[in-house]
Structure formats: structure tokens, C-alpha cells
Design an enzyme around this catalytic site. Structure first.
Site, PDB file in Angstrom:
ATOM      1  N   ARG A   1      -5.414  -1.747   9.101  1.00  0.00           N
ATOM      2  CA  ARG A   1      -5.252  -3.237   8.755  1.00  0.00           C
ATOM      3  C   ARG A   1      -5.781  -3.720  10.151  1.00  0.00           C
ATOM      4  NH1 ARG A   1      -3.659  -6.044   4.442  1.00  0.00           N
ATOM      5  NH2 ARG A   1      -2.412  -4.507   3.762  1.00  0.00           N
TER       6      ARG A   1
ATOM      7  N   THR B   1       4.150   3.106   5.637  1.00  0.00           N
ATOM      8  CA  THR B   1       3.016   2.507   5.698  1.00  0.00           C
ATOM      9  C   THR B   1       2.105   3.377   6.673  1.00  0.00           C
ATOM     10  OG1 THR B   1       1.454   0.633   6.662  1.00  0.00           O
ATOM     11  CG2 THR B   1       3.644   0.714   7.334  1.00  0.00           C
TER      12      THR B   1
ATOM     13  N   GLY C   1       0.626  -1.160   0.091  1.00  0.00           N
ATOM     14  CA  GLY C   1      -0.118  -0.226   0.181  1.00  0.00           C
ATOM     15  C   GLY C   1       0.890   1.172   0.084  1.00  0.00           C
TER      16      GLY C   1
ATOM     17  N   ASP D   1       5.110  -4.449   6.256  1.00  0.00           N
ATOM     18  CA  ASP D   1       5.560  -5.779   6.919  1.00  0.00           C
ATOM     19  C   ASP D   1       5.575  -6.796   5.817  1.00  0.00           C
ATOM     20  OD1 ASP D   1       2.838  -5.793   6.867  1.00  0.00           O
ATOM     21  OD2 ASP D   1       2.675  -6.694   8.847  1.00  0.00           O
TER      22      ASP D   1
ATOM     23  N   ASP E   1       2.404   0.041  11.884  1.00  0.00           N
ATOM     24  CA  ASP E   1       2.500  -1.249  12.605  1.00  0.00           C
ATOM     25  C   ASP E   1       3.718  -2.070  12.689  1.00  0.00           C
ATOM     26  OD1 ASP E   1       2.110  -1.597   9.943  1.00  0.00           O
ATOM     27  OD2 ASP E   1       0.718  -3.352  10.192  1.00  0.00           O
TER      28      ASP E   1
ATOM     29  N   ARG F   1       0.970  -5.180  -5.102  1.00  0.00           N
ATOM     30  CA  ARG F   1       1.063  -6.322  -4.240  1.00  0.00           C
ATOM     31  C   ARG F   1       1.309  -7.608  -5.061  1.00  0.00           C
ATOM     32  NH1 ARG F   1      -0.507  -4.332   1.020  1.00  0.00           N
ATOM     33  NH2 ARG F   1      -2.323  -2.663   0.498  1.00  0.00           N
TER      34      ARG F   1
ATOM     35  N   ASP G   1      -0.177   2.489   8.280  1.00  0.00           N
ATOM     36  CA  ASP G   1      -0.712   1.671   9.553  1.00  0.00           C
ATOM     37  C   ASP G   1       0.258   1.992  10.863  1.00  0.00           C
ATOM     38  OD1 ASP G   1      -2.491   0.831   7.642  1.00  0.00           O
ATOM     39  OD2 ASP G   1      -1.487  -1.151   7.617  1.00  0.00           O
TER      40      ASP G   1
HETATM   41  O1  F6P Z   1      -1.517  -1.171   4.826  1.00  0.00           O
HETATM   42  C1  F6P Z   1      -2.154  -0.119   4.289  1.00  0.00           C
HETATM   43  C2  F6P Z   1      -3.575  -0.271   4.038  1.00  0.00           C
HETATM   44  O2  F6P Z   1      -3.951   0.970   3.654  1.00  0.00           O
HETATM   45  C3  F6P Z   1      -4.236  -0.861   5.303  1.00  0.00           C
HETATM   46  O3  F6P Z   1      -4.566   0.272   6.312  1.00  0.00           O
HETATM   47  C4  F6P Z   1      -5.486  -1.440   4.454  1.00  0.00           C
HETATM   48  O4  F6P Z   1      -5.989  -1.933   5.424  1.00  0.00           O
HETATM   49  C5  F6P Z   1      -4.989  -1.731   3.199  1.00  0.00           C
HETATM   50  O5  F6P Z   1      -3.748  -1.121   3.023  1.00  0.00           O
HETATM   51  C6  F6P Z   1      -5.843  -1.673   2.096  1.00  0.00           C
HETATM   52  O6  F6P Z   1      -5.178  -2.390   0.969  1.00  0.00           O
HETATM   53  P1  F6P Z   1      -5.724  -2.173  -0.525  1.00  0.00           P
HETATM   54  O7  F6P Z   1      -5.113  -0.907  -1.204  1.00  0.00           O
HETATM   55  O8  F6P Z   1      -4.853  -3.441  -1.268  1.00  0.00           O
HETATM   56  O9  F6P Z   1      -7.226  -2.358  -0.853  1.00  0.00           O
END
Ligand code: F6P
Length: 332
Positions: A172, A126, A11, A103, A130, A72, A128
């Protein structure tokens, strides 16, 4: 070390561009060549490379997203995928790699170190926040400010209509983003995965607030709080909608939902994120030059530190209990 690669993965987060800029310019300062890898690990496997110079990163420090693009990749999770990536780097003479991401991206980086003894340095990016072993990750501060801005605006209309708003935030499985934004935004209740809260308690607090003349209530809900508020068997149902329905059914209070979603990932990075990204990106290059591999750079008490990626991934970042308690006291 003569030629390094840099990629952004997972992300995106505001400040990734500032980190790429710092990597490119620090490397050139040390007379290294820099290859930008587009589309994260997917681009690494395909050899989607571009030679970067100082001007390729001009005018990006203030821009959200990532000029290198992100992805990803499922294929990179396989040994065959990583072999392809390794061979692509060998082919063009990349002898060190900097991975900016979260991560999941660090897990991929660690595999390259283990399987090919390839020097990789991770830079935490990120919203997050985390990742263990660093106080902050790139993008977190900007995302908090985006959430606070949203809360401020919602508060205006919530007050005018004497409504309750349930605002769902990202993160997340972690509650850092929600907790800190809730504290800074003055939310009445903060629901995070680390601290399961009974819906009865939230409702009691709401009723108490309105009975003493409160004109609105804002409940911040982390997307990862789990299933306890789900009202039907649809596992994809948002926790915010489920909670809102229960509040409305059980209190009669007019309740609305806002899912902040991906807007939390965009926007111009704050000064703090630009500074963090610049310091971490530059340090990652220094580590590669020093011959380090499998390290993550982080910021602890305003000092740049380096720890083994493997160690950082094995640690769970702990929530600050005092801050959680403070947020509750201040919102009583
Ligand atoms: O890890 C960053 C994040 O924005 C999280 O907060 C969220 O759950 C996830 O990515 C969303 O992923 P995507 O952009 O693949 O929907």
C-alpha cells in the site's frame, strides 16, 4: 467474560488462521465460548456467526488465507452499520471481540470501543507491516519469503537474457515489505514511497552495473511509490510499467515487468508467522479476560506488548534508515 467473538478483516495475510486457532483454543482453555464471525465486519453486521470448538480450528495452522473469510465493509464505516453490528453481538451474548487485521480494521475496532464501550482487542495481521507499536505483523514474514522466492527465480532468467527486471511489490503506502525483501533478495535498486528516488539515479546505477559486467538487474518497486514515473495521465498505471518504459527508452536495455500482486498474500505461513500469530492470538484472549478494551497486541523485541489501539493508530511506523542505507551500499 463468558463468550467472545473473533473475526478477520481487510486484506488477508498468511498466519491469520494460526491466530484464529490460538484465540479459539486459548479461550476454550479458559472455559469461554467462542463465536467465529465470518466475512469480517460485514458478517458481524449480518450475524454470520458460528460456534467454534477445538476441532473447528484443527488442521489450519499451516494454511494461508482465513477460514473465517475476510472482507472490507463500507457499511461498517457508518454509525448505523456499527449499531447493527453491536446489536448482533448483544443478541447472542458476545461480550468481547478480537479483530485480526490491519489499520483499517483497527479503526473499526476503536469505533466499537468509543461508541458502545465494547471490549475489543486488535491483533495485527497484514503483509504490509505498517502498524506502529509492533515490530512485526502477521503475514509479513511469509510475504517477504514469497517475494524472495520470486526474485530468485527471476534472477535466473534475467541472467540468461542479460535483462533488467522491474518487480512490483505490495505494501500500500508503506515500503517495509519492499525494502526488507529487496535487502534479502539482493535487488540492485529498491524504490519505496518513503524515499523518493530520481529516475536518473536509477538509470545511472543500471548503466554502471552493466558497464562493469553485470548480467542482469533487478529493481524492486513498491506499489505505493506514487506518480513520479508515470508516463501518461492514467492514474491507474502501474509504477513498474512506467519505470520500465523509461529505462528501456533511455538506456536501450531490454526490460521486463513483473507485478507480484496478490500472490504475495497467499501461501503457507512461515514458522515465524505461525509463532507470532499463536503468541498474539493467545495474548489477545488473556487481555479480554483481564477486562482490557481498546488494546492492540504487538511484538516488541520478542516480548508481547499491549498498547492502546488509538495510540497505535496515531503513530507512524518509521522506516529503519540504517537498513535502507545498507541495502544501497550492498547493491552498489
Ligand atoms: O493491505 C494489504 C494489501 O495487500 C496491500 O498491500 C494492497 O495495497 C492491498 O491490500 C490490496 O487490496 P485488495 O486485496 O483489496 O486489492
Amino acid at each position: 467474560m463468558k463468550k467472545i467473538g473473533v473475526l478477520t478483516s481487510g486484506g488477508d495475510s498468511p498466519g491469520m488462521n494460526a491466530a484464529v486457532r490460538a484465540v479459539v483454543r486459548t479461550a476454550i482453555y479458559h472455559e469461554l465460548e467462542v463465536i467465529g464471525i465470518r466475512h469480517g465486519y460485514a458478517g458481524l453486521m449480518q450475524g454470520d456467526f458460528l460456534l467454534m470448538d477445538r476441532s473447528s480450528v484443527a488442521d489450519i495452522i499451516h494454511r494461508g488465507g482465513t477460514i473465517l473469510l475476510s472482507a472490507r465493509s463500507q457499511e461498517f464505516r457508518t454509525p448505523e452499520g456499527r449499531q447493527r453490528a453491536y446489536l448482533q453481538m448483544k443478541k447472542v451474548g458476545i461480550d468481547g471481540l478480537i479483530v485480526i487485521g490491519g489499520d483499517g480494521s483497527f479503526r473499526g475496532a476503536q469505533k466499537l470501543v468509543e461508541e458502545f464501550e465494547f471490549p475489543v482487542i486488535g491483533v495485527p495481521g497484514t503483509i504490509d507491516n505498517d502498524i506502529a507499536c509492533t515490530d512485526y505483523s502477521i503475514g509479513y514474514d511469509t510475504a517477504m519469503n514469497t517475494i524472495i522466492d520470486a526474485i530468485n527465480k527471476v534472477r535466473d532468467t534475467a541472467t540468461s537474457h542479460e535483462r533488467t527486471f522491474v518487480v512490483e511489490t505490495m505494501g500500500r503506502n508503506a515500503g517495509f515489505l519492499t525494502l526488507m525483501s529487496g535487502l534479502a533478495g539482493g535487488a540492485e535498486s529498491i524504490l519505496i514511497p518513503e524515499k523518493p528516488t530520481a529516475v536518473e539515479d536509477i538509470i545511472a546505477k543500471l548503466k554502471h552495473g552493466f558497464s562493469r559486467g553485470k548480467l542482469h538487474s533487478i529493481i524492486l518497486v513498491a506499489e505505493g511509490i506514487g506518480t513520479e514515473f508515470k508516463t501518461n495521465r492514467d492514474v491507474h498505471e502501474s509504477p513498474a510499467f512506467s519505470l520500465s518504459k523509461r529505462i528501456q527508452d533511455e538506456t536501450g536495455l531490454e526490460t521486463r515487468v513483473i507485478i507480484l500482486g496478490h500472490l504475495q498474500r497467499g501461501g503457507s505461513p512461515t514458522a515465524l508467522d505461525r509463532i507470532l500469530a499463536s503468541r498474539l492470538g493467545a495474548n489477545a484472549v488473556e487481555l479480554l479476560i483481564q477486562g482490557e478494551a481498546g488494546k492492540m497486541v504487538g511484538m516488541v523485541h520478542d516480548d508481547v506488548v499491549a498498547v492502546d489501539i488509538e495510540y497505535a493508530l496515531s503513530q507512524k511506523k518509521e522506516l529503519n534508515e540504517d537498513i535502507y542505507n545498507l541495502a544501497n551500499i550492498l547493491s552498489l
